[in-house]
Design a protein around this motif. Structure first.
Motif, PDB file in Angstrom:
ATOM      1  N   ALA A  61       0.815  -1.220   0.000  1.00 40.23           N
ATOM      2  CA  ALA A  61       0.000   0.000   0.000  1.00 40.23           C
ATOM      3  C   ALA A  61       0.847   1.267   0.000  1.00 40.23           C
ATOM      4  CB  ALA A  61      -0.957  -0.005   1.193  1.00 40.23           C
ATOM      5  N   ALA A  62       1.935   1.272   0.740  1.00 39.68           N
ATOM      6  CA  ALA A  62       2.773   2.470   0.798  1.00 39.68           C
ATOM      7  C   ALA A  62       3.440   2.735  -0.560  1.00 39.68           C
ATOM      8  CB  ALA A  62       3.831   2.322   1.894  1.00 39.68           C
ATOM      9  N   VAL A  63       3.881   1.702  -1.220  1.00 39.48           N
ATOM     10  CA  VAL A  63       4.502   1.860  -2.546  1.00 39.48           C
ATOM     11  C   VAL A  63       3.460   2.355  -3.545  1.00 39.48           C
ATOM     12  CG1 VAL A  63       5.588   0.623  -4.476  1.00 39.48           C
ATOM     13  CG2 VAL A  63       6.304   0.158  -2.117  1.00 39.48           C
ATOM     14  N   ARG A  64       2.268   1.766  -3.511  1.00 40.50           N
ATOM     15  CA  ARG A  64       1.197   2.195  -4.427  1.00 40.50           C
ATOM     16  C   ARG A  64       0.825   3.649  -4.176  1.00 40.50           C
ATOM     17  NH1 ARG A  64      -1.510  -2.176  -2.201  1.00 40.50           N
ATOM     18  NH2 ARG A  64      -3.311  -0.817  -1.926  1.00 40.50           N
ATOM     19  N   ALA A  65       0.771   4.048  -2.919  1.00 45.07           N
ATOM     20  CA  ALA A  65       0.443   5.437  -2.585  1.00 45.07           C
ATOM     21  C   ALA A  65       1.499   6.388  -3.129  1.00 45.07           C
ATOM     22  CB  ALA A  65       0.288   5.589  -1.071  1.00 45.07           C
ATOM     23  N   ARG A  66       2.751   6.030  -2.990  1.00 46.53           N
ATOM     24  CA  ARG A  66       3.823   6.898  -3.505  1.00 46.53           C
ATOM     25  C   ARG A  66       3.782   6.963  -5.028  1.00 46.53           C
ATOM     26  NH1 ARG A  66       9.404   5.793  -0.885  1.00 46.53           N
ATOM     27  NH2 ARG A  66       9.940   7.512  -2.268  1.00 46.53           N
ATOM     28  N   LEU A  67       3.521   5.835  -5.692  1.00 53.19           N
ATOM     29  CA  LEU A  67       3.400   5.854  -7.155  1.00 53.19           C
ATOM     30  C   LEU A  67       2.236   6.748  -7.581  1.00 53.19           C
ATOM     31  CD1 LEU A  67       4.012   2.077  -7.964  1.00 53.19           C
ATOM     32  CD2 LEU A  67       5.499   3.999  -8.620  1.00 53.19           C
ATOM     33  N   GLY A  68       1.158   6.727  -6.820  1.00 54.21           N
ATOM     34  CA  GLY A  68      -0.005   7.551  -7.135  1.00 54.21           C
ATOM     35  C   GLY A  68       0.265   9.044  -7.068  1.00 54.21           C
ATOM     36  N   GLY A  69       1.327   9.436  -6.405  1.00 52.80           N
ATOM     37  CA  GLY A  69       1.691  10.854  -6.314  1.00 52.80           C
ATOM     38  C   GLY A  69       2.707  11.293  -7.348  1.00 52.80           C
ATOM     39  N   LEU A  70       3.043  10.421  -8.289  1.00 51.41           N
ATOM     40  CA  LEU A  70       4.117  10.727  -9.247  1.00 51.41           C
ATOM     41  C   LEU A  70       3.596  11.146 -10.623  1.00 51.41           C
ATOM     42  CD1 LEU A  70       6.687   7.917  -8.332  1.00 51.41           C
ATOM     43  CD2 LEU A  70       6.650  10.313  -7.583  1.00 51.41           C
ATOM     44  N   GLY A  71       2.599  11.977 -10.647  1.00 49.79           N
ATOM     45  CA  GLY A  71       2.083  12.490 -11.912  1.00 49.79           C
ATOM     46  C   GLY A  71       0.666  12.973 -11.733  1.00 49.79           C
ATOM     47  N   ALA A  72       0.275  13.944 -12.526  1.00 52.02           N
ATOM     48  CA  ALA A  72      -1.046  14.554 -12.407  1.00 52.02           C
ATOM     49  C   ALA A  72      -2.173  13.560 -12.687  1.00 52.02           C
ATOM     50  CB  ALA A  72      -1.144  15.747 -13.351  1.00 52.02           C
ATOM     51  N   TYR A  73      -1.887  12.478 -13.414  1.00 53.40           N
ATOM     52  CA  TYR A  73      -2.922  11.507 -13.775  1.00 53.40           C
ATOM     53  C   TYR A  73      -2.616  10.122 -13.222  1.00 53.40           C
ATOM     54  CZ  TYR A  73      -3.969  15.362 -16.805  1.00 53.40           C
ATOM     55  OH  TYR A  73      -4.257  16.615 -17.271  1.00 53.40           O
ATOM     56  N   ALA A  74      -1.875  10.054 -12.118  1.00 57.70           N
ATOM     57  CA  ALA A  74      -1.482   8.773 -11.535  1.00 57.70           C
ATOM     58  C   ALA A  74      -2.181   8.485 -10.214  1.00 57.70           C
ATOM     59  CB  ALA A  74       0.037   8.734 -11.338  1.00 57.70           C
ATOM     60  N   GLY A  75      -3.041   9.352  -9.747  1.00 60.27           N
ATOM     61  CA  GLY A  75      -3.651   9.209  -8.435  1.00 60.27           C
ATOM     62  C   GLY A  75      -4.390   7.900  -8.217  1.00 60.27           C
ATOM     63  N   HIS A  76      -4.990   7.354  -9.273  1.00 57.78           N
ATOM     64  CA  HIS A  76      -5.752   6.109  -9.128  1.00 57.78           C
ATOM     65  C   HIS A  76      -4.867   4.908  -8.806  1.00 57.78           C
ATOM     66  CE1 HIS A  76      -4.594   6.335 -13.378  1.00 57.78           C
ATOM     67  NE2 HIS A  76      -4.611   5.022 -13.362  1.00 57.78           N
ATOM     68  N   LEU A  77      -3.553   5.025  -8.997  1.00 56.17           N
ATOM     69  CA  LEU A  77      -2.651   3.924  -8.649  1.00 56.17           C
ATOM     70  C   LEU A  77      -2.707   3.624  -7.151  1.00 56.17           C
ATOM     71  CD1 LEU A  77       0.500   4.844 -10.798  1.00 56.17           C
ATOM     72  CD2 LEU A  77      -1.320   3.205 -11.362  1.00 56.17           C
ATOM     73  N   ALA A  78      -2.902   4.656  -6.347  1.00 51.02           N
ATOM     74  CA  ALA A  78      -2.930   4.475  -4.890  1.00 51.02           C
ATOM     75  C   ALA A  78      -4.116   3.633  -4.438  1.00 51.02           C
ATOM     76  CB  ALA A  78      -2.965   5.840  -4.205  1.00 51.02           C
ATOM     77  N   ALA A  79      -5.236   3.697  -5.173  1.00 55.96           N
ATOM     78  CA  ALA A  79      -6.452   2.991  -4.771  1.00 55.96           C
ATOM     79  C   ALA A  79      -6.501   1.549  -5.262  1.00 55.96           C
ATOM     80  CB  ALA A  79      -7.671   3.748  -5.296  1.00 55.96           C
ATOM     81  N   ALA A  80      -5.646   1.195  -6.185  1.00 55.64           N
ATOM     82  CA  ALA A  80      -5.682  -0.151  -6.771  1.00 55.64           C
ATOM     83  C   ALA A  80      -4.957  -1.146  -5.874  1.00 55.64           C
ATOM     84  CB  ALA A  80      -5.013  -0.138  -8.146  1.00 55.64           C
ATOM     85  N   PRO A  81      -5.464  -2.375  -5.769  1.00 55.52           N
ATOM     86  CA  PRO A  81      -4.764  -3.373  -4.968  1.00 55.52           C
ATOM     87  C   PRO A  81      -3.444  -3.826  -5.578  1.00 55.52           C
ATOM     88  CG  PRO A  81      -6.925  -4.201  -5.677  1.00 55.52           C
ATOM     89  CD  PRO A  81      -6.769  -2.834  -6.229  1.00 55.52           C
ATOM     90  N   VAL A  82      -3.306  -3.668  -6.900  1.00 57.36           N
ATOM     91  CA  VAL A  82      -2.075  -4.056  -7.594  1.00 57.36           C
ATOM     92  C   VAL A  82      -1.723  -2.962  -8.603  1.00 57.36           C
ATOM     93  CG1 VAL A  82      -0.994  -5.739  -9.156  1.00 57.36           C
ATOM     94  CG2 VAL A  82      -2.559  -6.524  -7.374  1.00 57.36           C
ATOM     95  N   VAL A  83      -0.444  -2.643  -8.667  1.00 61.55           N
ATOM     96  CA  VAL A  83       0.067  -1.757  -9.716  1.00 61.55           C
ATOM     97  C   VAL A  83       1.140  -2.517 -10.474  1.00 61.55           C
ATOM     98  CG1 VAL A  83       1.347   0.365 -10.238  1.00 61.55           C
ATOM     99  CG2 VAL A  83      -0.451   0.381  -8.482  1.00 61.55           C
ATOM    100  N   VAL A  84       1.005  -2.529 -11.791  1.00 57.48           N
ATOM    101  CA  VAL A  84       2.024  -3.116 -12.655  1.00 57.48           C
ATOM    102  C   VAL A  84       2.760  -1.949 -13.302  1.00 57.48           C
ATOM    103  CG1 VAL A  84       2.505  -4.599 -14.639  1.00 57.48           C
ATOM    104  CG2 VAL A  84       0.594  -5.141 -13.110  1.00 57.48           C
ATOM    105  N   ALA A  85       3.994  -1.723 -12.876  1.00 54.61           N
ATOM    106  CA  ALA A  85       4.817  -0.666 -13.461  1.00 54.61           C
ATOM    107  C   ALA A  85       5.604  -1.248 -14.631  1.00 54.61           C
ATOM    108  CB  ALA A  85       5.755  -0.083 -12.408  1.00 54.61           C
ATOM    109  N   LEU A  86       5.699  -0.472 -15.698  1.00 53.43           N
ATOM    110  CA  LEU A  86       6.418  -0.907 -16.893  1.00 53.43           C
ATOM    111  C   LEU A  86       7.789  -0.243 -16.897  1.00 53.43           C
ATOM    112  CD1 LEU A  86       3.525  -0.431 -19.484  1.00 53.43           C
ATOM    113  CD2 LEU A  86       3.980  -2.380 -17.989  1.00 53.43           C
ATOM    114  N   ALA A  87       8.815  -1.041 -16.726  1.00 56.72           N
ATOM    115  CA  ALA A  87      10.187  -0.535 -16.826  1.00 56.72           C
ATOM    116  C   ALA A  87      10.671  -0.813 -18.245  1.00 56.72           C
ATOM    117  CB  ALA A  87      11.090  -1.221 -15.804  1.00 56.72           C
ATOM    118  N   VAL A  88      11.157   0.227 -18.918  1.00 54.87           N
ATOM    119  CA  VAL A  88      11.558   0.095 -20.317  1.00 54.87           C
ATOM    120  C   VAL A  88      13.001   0.558 -20.478  1.00 54.87           C
ATOM    121  CG1 VAL A  88      11.074   0.873 -22.671  1.00 54.87           C
ATOM    122  CG2 VAL A  88       9.192   0.387 -21.118  1.00 54.87           C
ATOM    123  N   ASP A  89      13.756  -0.229 -21.226  1.00 49.53           N
ATOM    124  CA  ASP A  89      15.126   0.123 -21.602  1.00 49.53           C
ATOM    125  C   ASP A  89      15.065   0.697 -23.017  1.00 49.53           C
ATOM    126  OD1 ASP A  89      17.744   0.223 -22.548  1.00 49.53           O
ATOM    127  OD2 ASP A  89      18.305  -1.723 -21.708  1.00 49.53           O
TER     128      ASP A  89
END
Length: 182
Positions: A61-89
């Motif tokens: 939950a703490a990681v999801r909450a912090r991800l939800g604060g990393l962009g104007a349109y990312a807030g819904h990440l905090a409410a989701a039970p799972v976040v899949v972040a895409l790391a791209v090289d």
């Protein structure tokens, strides 16, 4: 000549029914559901099969909450039970990395929908937030985390007025005029 494949109405109906979900119940997403989504994502095509991505799964939950604060349109990440972040090289993916990332995102969204889960992609920006997301998720250069997808069981949308238009354009508005039949 090989005949064209038979139409699959169930699949087409599934594709037409995908909607962005920004509100989720407290019900957990199972490990089996996450594994099924990862397996579907693994088969996403990429230019020259470079697969310039890694999936970073956040359930804390703490990681999801912090991800939800990393962009104007990312807030819904905090409410989701799972976040899949895409790391791209982007060095590995070259000029095709963004296109490949979009394909991967769509595969994840469709796999989640096929399992009865809701999802909604998020953009992480500006650059300071991209670095913060990578640090938070334990990856460094060359990996960049510019997008993430919220996953969970859909909850009803809270009543409110939205400035986001609804509905879809008619096919002839974006696909051009009909082609002549050969």
């Amino acid at each position: 000549m090989t005949p064209p494949p038979e139409p699959q109405p169930d699949l087409l109906a599934l594709l037409r029914s995908v909607r962005a979900t920004r509100w989720f119940t407290d019900d957990a997403v199972t490990e089996a559901e996450i594994a099924a989504i990862v397996e579907a994502a693994r088969w996403t095509g990429s230019a020259r099969n470079r697969q310039p991505w890694r999936l970073l799964i956040a359930t804390d939950a703490a990681v999801r909450a912090r991800l939800g604060g990393l962009g104007a349109y990312a807030g819904h990440l905090a409410a989701a039970p799972v976040v899949v972040a895409l790391a791209v090289d982007r060095d590995l993916g070259g000029a095709d990395a963004s296109f490949d990332e979009g394909r991967l995102c769509q595969t994840i969204v469709l796999a989640a929908h096929a399992l009865g889960l809701g999802s909604c992609p998020a953009t992480i920006f500006p650059e300071d937030n991209v670095r913060a997301a990578a640090d938070l998720l334990g990856v460094g250069p060359p990996w960049r985390v510019e997008h993430a997808i919220a996953l969970g069981r859909p909850a009803p949308r809270p009543p409110r007025v939205t400035a986001v238009p609804t509905g879809r354009r008619a096919a002839d508005e974006f696909a051009g005029p009909p082609r002549p039949t050969p």
